[in-house]
Design a protein around this motif. Structure first.
Motif, PDB file in Angstrom:
ATOM      1  N   LEU A  73       0.970  -1.126   0.078  1.00  0.00           N
ATOM      2  CA  LEU A  73      -0.131  -0.033  -0.092  1.00  0.00           C
ATOM      3  C   LEU A  73       0.699   1.098   0.127  1.00  0.00           C
ATOM      4  N   SER A  74       0.200   2.136  -0.468  1.00  0.00           N
ATOM      5  CA  SER A  74       1.258   3.631  -0.637  1.00  0.00           C
ATOM      6  C   SER A  74       1.117   4.161   0.805  1.00  0.00           C
TER       7      SER A  74
ATOM      8  N   SER B 231      -0.024   7.044   1.778  1.00  0.00           N
ATOM      9  CA  SER B 231      -1.003   7.697   1.887  1.00  0.00           C
ATOM     10  C   SER B 231      -2.049   6.751   2.434  1.00  0.00           C
ATOM     11  N   LEU B 232      -2.192   5.497   1.767  1.00  0.00           N
ATOM     12  CA  LEU B 232      -3.323   4.493   2.384  1.00  0.00           C
ATOM     13  C   LEU B 232      -2.905   4.140   3.596  1.00  0.00           C
ATOM     14  N   THR B 233      -1.853   3.617   3.805  1.00  0.00           N
ATOM     15  CA  THR B 233      -1.459   3.249   5.198  1.00  0.00           C
ATOM     16  C   THR B 233      -1.740   4.318   6.386  1.00  0.00           C
TER      17      THR B 233
ATOM     18  N   THR C  90      -3.690   6.566   6.278  1.00  0.00           N
ATOM     19  CA  THR C  90      -5.360   6.895   6.316  1.00  0.00           C
ATOM     20  C   THR C  90      -5.936   5.763   7.174  1.00  0.00           C
ATOM     21  N   LEU C  91      -5.555   4.383   6.721  1.00  0.00           N
ATOM     22  CA  LEU C  91      -6.042   3.321   7.500  1.00  0.00           C
ATOM     23  C   LEU C  91      -5.521   3.340   9.030  1.00  0.00           C
TER      24      LEU C  91
ATOM     25  N   ARG D 150      -9.392   6.882  -0.300  1.00  0.00           N
ATOM     26  CA  ARG D 150      -8.286   6.266   0.114  1.00  0.00           C
ATOM     27  C   ARG D 150      -8.871   5.077   0.989  1.00  0.00           C
ATOM     28  N   LEU D 151      -9.810   5.072   1.948  1.00  0.00           N
ATOM     29  CA  LEU D 151      -9.989   3.808   2.552  1.00  0.00           C
ATOM     30  C   LEU D 151     -10.570   3.034   1.551  1.00  0.00           C
TER      31      LEU D 151
ATOM     32  N   ARG E 151      -9.854   2.382  -1.511  1.00  0.00           N
ATOM     33  CA  ARG E 151      -8.610   1.706  -2.224  1.00  0.00           C
ATOM     34  C   ARG E 151      -7.787   0.742  -1.488  1.00  0.00           C
ATOM     35  N   ALA E 152      -7.901   1.251  -0.103  1.00  0.00           N
ATOM     36  CA  ALA E 152      -7.084   0.469   0.867  1.00  0.00           C
ATOM     37  C   ALA E 152      -7.599  -1.209   1.153  1.00  0.00           C
TER      38      ALA E 152
END
Length: 172
Positions: free
Chosen positions: A126-127, A129-131, A133-134, A161-162, A164-165
């Motif tokens: 994961l990028s 930005s995704l991690t 956000t998670l 983002r959520l 996509r994650a």
């Protein structure tokens, strides 16, 4: 002026009737039925211990699903740290294998090792930005608005983002 009454908390039977749906979701995420079973059991225990926090703003399953996701992500985070710490201490090993400490049986060791490798791989893919956000959503338990404010992005970016994650991790 009318006062809203707090809804009745769900009963144990209400929680238990969602077990199979929660199990299906957990298996999709961790891809291991024994681990999924443990996570669902932890989720139901947490729900039972926190019935007073059920506000009735959502369906019981939605509330349980949120607890399950938090449980899964906490478990992912715990295992990620174990794997990273272990791999750093075993850095000099020729095969570079990940070691999971304090596992009772060889079978548990193998399952934990495979699970940790798969989860670490999926999380690392994961990028940032995704991690981030998670982590803010599931580890820090922030609302979408709080995440947006913290990351200085629009709320729709947080939702995207959520989404996509979740897709990348196999969560619907």
């Amino acid at each position: 002026m009318t006062h809203a009454t707090k809804p009745q908390p769900p009963s144990y039977a209400d929680l238990e009737k969602n077990r199979s749906k929660l199990m299906w979701q957990a298996q999709r995420i961790v891809r291991n039925s024994a681990t999924a079973e443990d996570l669902v059991q932890d989720c139901l225990i947490k729900a039972w211990l926190n019935l007073d926090k059920f506000r009735g703003e959502s369906q019981v399953y939605s509330w349980l699903y949120r607890i399950l996701l938090n449980t899964v992500f906490n478990d992912l985070q715990r295992h990620r740290h174990e794997v990273l710490a272990s791999s750093l201490t075993r850095e000099s090993e020729a095969d570079g294998a990940l070691e999971i400490p304090d596992i009772a049986t060889p079978e548990e060791h193998l399952i934990a090792r495979q699970r940790a490798q798969a989860l670490l791989s999926r999380l690392e893919s994961l990028s940032p930005s995704l991690t981030d956000t998670l982590q803010l959503r599931y580890q820090d338990d922030l609302s979408y608005a709080e995440i947006a404010q913290s990351l200085h992005v629009p709320i729709n970016t947080v939702r995207t983002r959520l989404h996509r994650a979740h897709q990348a991790l196999g969560i619907k």
